[in-house]
Write an enzyme that holds these catalytic residues in place. Structure first.
Site, PDB file in Angstrom:
ATOM      1  N   ASN A 105       1.400   6.292  11.628  1.00 57.45           N
ATOM      2  CA  ASN A 105       1.328   7.026  11.797  1.00 57.45           C
ATOM      3  C   ASN A 105       1.771   7.903  13.603  1.00 57.45           C
ATOM      4  O   ASN A 105       1.797   7.649  14.085  1.00 57.45           O
ATOM      5  CB  ASN A 105      -0.527   8.043  11.825  1.00 57.45           C
ATOM      6  CG  ASN A 105      -0.946   9.399  11.678  1.00 57.45           C
ATOM      7  OD1 ASN A 105       0.122  10.312  11.095  1.00 57.45           O
ATOM      8  ND2 ASN A 105      -1.570  10.080  12.826  1.00 57.45           N
ATOM      9  N   HIS A 107       0.602  11.070  16.200  1.00 65.64           N
ATOM     10  CA  HIS A 107      -0.333  12.038  16.479  1.00 65.64           C
ATOM     11  C   HIS A 107      -0.011  12.955  17.696  1.00 65.64           C
ATOM     12  O   HIS A 107       0.560  12.192  18.710  1.00 65.64           O
ATOM     13  CB  HIS A 107      -1.409  11.548  16.747  1.00 65.64           C
ATOM     14  CG  HIS A 107      -2.441  12.365  16.822  1.00 65.64           C
ATOM     15  ND1 HIS A 107      -3.386  13.158  16.199  1.00 65.64           N
ATOM     16  CD2 HIS A 107      -3.064  12.742  18.453  1.00 65.64           C
ATOM     17  CE1 HIS A 107      -4.170  13.849  17.343  1.00 65.64           C
ATOM     18  NE2 HIS A 107      -4.163  13.412  18.140  1.00 65.64           N
ATOM     19  N   SER A 134       2.303  10.196  20.004  1.00 69.19           N
ATOM     20  CA  SER A 134       2.257   8.730  20.348  1.00 69.19           C
ATOM     21  C   SER A 134       2.063   7.851  18.549  1.00 69.19           C
ATOM     22  O   SER A 134       1.638   8.622  17.301  1.00 69.19           O
ATOM     23  CB  SER A 134       0.729   8.534  20.440  1.00 69.19           C
ATOM     24  OG  SER A 134       0.185   8.937  21.891  1.00 69.19           O
ATOM     25  N   ASP A 143      -7.391   7.638  14.700  1.00 66.80           N
ATOM     26  CA  ASP A 143      -5.899   8.203  16.118  1.00 66.80           C
ATOM     27  C   ASP A 143      -6.111   7.164  16.253  1.00 66.80           C
ATOM     28  O   ASP A 143      -6.285   7.486  17.528  1.00 66.80           O
ATOM     29  CB  ASP A 143      -6.305  10.098  16.441  1.00 66.80           C
ATOM     30  CG  ASP A 143      -5.566  10.944  15.304  1.00 66.80           C
ATOM     31  OD1 ASP A 143      -4.974  10.264  14.510  1.00 66.80           O
ATOM     32  OD2 ASP A 143      -6.323  11.565  14.890  1.00 66.80           O
TER      33      ASP A 143
HETATM   34  C1  GRF Z   1       3.020  16.218  13.582  1.00 63.60           C
HETATM   35  O1  GRF Z   1       3.863  17.053  14.420  1.00 63.60           O
HETATM   36  C2  GRF Z   1       2.382  15.811  13.764  1.00 63.60           C
HETATM   37  O2  GRF Z   1       2.236  14.579  14.805  1.00 63.60           O
HETATM   38  C3  GRF Z   1       1.460  15.421  13.264  1.00 63.60           C
HETATM   39  O3  GRF Z   1       2.056  16.425  12.236  1.00 63.60           O
HETATM   40  C4  GRF Z   1       2.970  17.045  11.913  1.00 63.60           C
HETATM   41  C5  GRF Z   1       3.916  16.909  10.896  1.00 63.60           C
HETATM   42  O4  GRF Z   1       5.032  17.750  11.222  1.00 63.60           O
HETATM   43  N1  GRF Z   1       0.785  15.242  12.754  1.00 63.60           N
HETATM   44  P1  GRF Z   1       6.410  17.899   9.976  1.00 63.60           P
HETATM   45  O5  GRF Z   1       5.862  18.735   9.066  1.00 63.60           O
HETATM   46  O6  GRF Z   1       6.470  16.411  10.418  1.00 63.60           O
HETATM   47  O7  GRF Z   1       7.329  18.840  10.768  1.00 63.60           O
END
Ligand code: GRF
Length: 226
Positions: A105, A107, A134, A143
């Site tokens: 993932n 974050h 991260s 997370d």
């Molecule tokens: C990202 O900022 C990520 O950190 C978070 O969700 C957002 C997704 O954005 N987990 P996108 O759909 O890839 O534009």
């Protein structure tokens, strides 16, 4: 060998797009995209000729039941890695266990700091001088898994949650393809407690450092750049 990747999204899909743009120079191929709701990222995946499907939860559906349906949709692709890119659902322990060692993932904070939601609001309220993103192993705790790659950006005077989020997100698009490449090329192995890279336990995440305008100031030696 090309690693097969399935990407899970819920929204815009800018990280998905960055992964697609990196694909040609990488060791991975995005074989399918799933979302829990209608999402712009699905259209983008379609435009690249890849299967992109909504698996929507039904009203009152138990988390485990939904996750079983999602798993049943993913598994025919036999992916080497499941990449969460803005997938806005908490995953059940059984789902996480099923994909152990294959699930990552991204974050938008310097984990372990600022897990959970409303990250940028909390970072600004705490007067932090820097933030980042991260890429981490997904474990049953939200997370909380070990971190493979981070980006670091300054928090600048006058930042709003939106401006900080945008700055962090631009760096996500650089580090996420790099992190997936480490996995796809077989250089990194994931488990619940540690990450092994090039045969050694990773003691600190790879860290790429950016300036306030998104310019790169430092990129780790052993991290691929796609
Ligand atoms: C990202 O900022 C990520 O950190 C978070 O969700 C957002 C997704 O954005 N987990 P996108 O759909 O890839 O534009």
């Amino acid at each position: 060998m090309t690693a097969s990747v399935v990407v899970l999204i819920s929204g815009r899909g800018s990280n998905l797009e960055a992964l697609f743009l990196a694909e040609a120079a990488s060791s991975f191929r995005i074989d399918a995209v799933f979302s829990n709701r209608q999402a712009a990222g699905l259209d983008y995946a379609h435009s690249r000729g890849r299967p992109a499907t909504v698996i929507a939860p039904s009203r009152g559906e138990a988390r485990e039941r939904y996750d079983d349906r999602l798993r049943a949709a993913i598994d025919p692709f036999a992916p080497d890695f499941i990449v969460l890119a803005g997938f806005m659902r908490i995953l059940s322990p059984a789902f996480v266990e099923h994909y152990a060692g294959r699930l990552v993932n991204i974050h938008p904070s310097l984990l372990p700091a600022y897990r959970g939601l409303d990250v940028h609001e909390r970072i600004l309220a705490a007067n932090e001088s820097r933030s980042g993103a991260s890429v981490h192993v997904v474990t049953a705790d939200l997370d909380a898994g070990p971190v493979l790659v981070q980006s670091v950006v300054p928090v600048t005077a006058g930042d709003t949650p939106e401006s900080l989020s945008a700055r962090v997100q631009r760096t996500e698009h650089k580090i996420y393809p790099a992190a997936v490449e480490l996995l796809a090329a077989g250089r990194a192995q994931l488990n619940d407690a540690t990450i092994v890279v090039d045969g050694k336990a990773l003691t600190h995440p790879f860290r790429a450092v950016f300036d306030g305008t998104g310019g790169l100031t430092e990129w780790p030696d052993n991290l691929p750049r796609l």
